[in-house]
Design a protein around this motif. Structure first.
Motif, PDB file in Angstrom:
ATOM      1  N   LYS A  36       0.990  -1.447   0.572  1.00 35.67           N
ATOM      2  CA  LYS A  36      -0.251   0.050  -0.296  1.00 35.67           C
ATOM      3  C   LYS A  36       0.988   1.372  -0.643  1.00 35.67           C
ATOM      4  CE  LYS A  36      -3.321  -1.770   2.966  1.00 35.67           C
ATOM      5  NZ  LYS A  36      -4.226  -1.949   4.235  1.00 35.67           N
ATOM      6  N   CYS A  44      -1.863   1.572  -4.122  1.00 35.77           N
ATOM      7  CA  CYS A  44      -1.373  -0.011  -3.860  1.00 35.77           C
ATOM      8  C   CYS A  44      -0.164  -0.069  -4.748  1.00 35.77           C
ATOM      9  CB  CYS A  44      -1.313  -1.493  -4.110  1.00 35.77           C
ATOM     10  SG  CYS A  44      -2.491  -1.839  -2.652  1.00 35.77           S
ATOM     11  N   CYS A 160      -5.047  -5.361  -4.563  1.00 36.23           N
ATOM     12  CA  CYS A 160      -4.900  -4.792  -3.072  1.00 36.23           C
ATOM     13  C   CYS A 160      -5.840  -3.305  -3.096  1.00 36.23           C
ATOM     14  CB  CYS A 160      -3.056  -4.316  -3.158  1.00 36.23           C
ATOM     15  SG  CYS A 160      -2.779  -3.023  -2.120  1.00 36.23           S
ATOM     16  N   GLN A 161      -6.362  -3.665  -4.875  1.00 37.97           N
ATOM     17  CA  GLN A 161      -6.912  -1.257  -4.539  1.00 37.97           C
ATOM     18  C   GLN A 161      -7.609  -1.712  -4.619  1.00 37.97           C
ATOM     19  OE1 GLN A 161      -5.049   1.100  -5.454  1.00 37.97           O
ATOM     20  NE2 GLN A 161      -6.582   2.202  -4.780  1.00 37.97           N
TER      21      GLN A 161
END
Length: 166
Positions: A36, A44, A160-161
């Motif tokens: 992050k 990310c 992640c995003q």
């Protein structure tokens, strides 16, 4: 029945927490590290280290813009031809797409870097469709970044995003 409903709700909540915690620490995917980045939204970023030249390449999501966009970056150590704060042109080429930016000397002598924005997140997510990215700076300095192993890293970057926007 009520006990079963509570157990199911608890399991779903734990699963959601596990997905959020997945990126609490850097995650290594092949040669890439997914983290992050609080400065970009939060967004990310996928980072890969190289040697000869000793460098770091990043591809990431900038969630501070609406809609979110992407960026490409390179940081190179051992480039003695640039002083801290000095800037020279830099070009990132992926397939037929060319992004122009500025390679700027960092405070540490012999270290420089360039960041270029790209127009959308889909371009970052499609980097696996290309064989390589070529970064050129100054007159004769070139770094070729192989993208043949990037697909799993892109999938992790997207996860992640997505975990940040839910």
């Amino acid at each position: 029945m009520r006990t079963m409903t509570l157990l199911l709700a608890g399991a779903l909540a734990l699963g959601a927490c596990a997905a959020m915690d997945r990126f609490a620490k850097p995650e290594t995917v092949g040669n890439w590290v997914i983290t992050k980045n609080g400065e970009s939204g939060p967004g990310c970023v996928a980072t890969r280290q190289f040697v000869n030249p000793n460098s770091q390449v990043r591809m990431g999501i900038n969630a501070t813009s609406t809609p979110p966009s992407g960026y490409l970056a390179i940081y190179v150590q051992g480039y003695e031809g640039i002083k801290p704060g000095q800037s020279i042109p830099a070009t990132f080429k992926v397939g037929e797409r060319v992004f122009k930016g500025t390679f700027t000397g960092q405070n540490q002598a012999g270290f420089g870097g360039a960041v270029v924005p790209v127009d959308n997140t889909d371009f970052i997510y499609s980097l696996g469709n290309y064989d390589a990215m070529t970064v050129t700076y100054d007159k004769d300095h070139r770094v070729i970044v192989p993208l043949d192993d990037v697909d799993p890293a892109i999938a992790s970057l997207r996860a992640c995003q997505d975990s940040l926007t839910k």
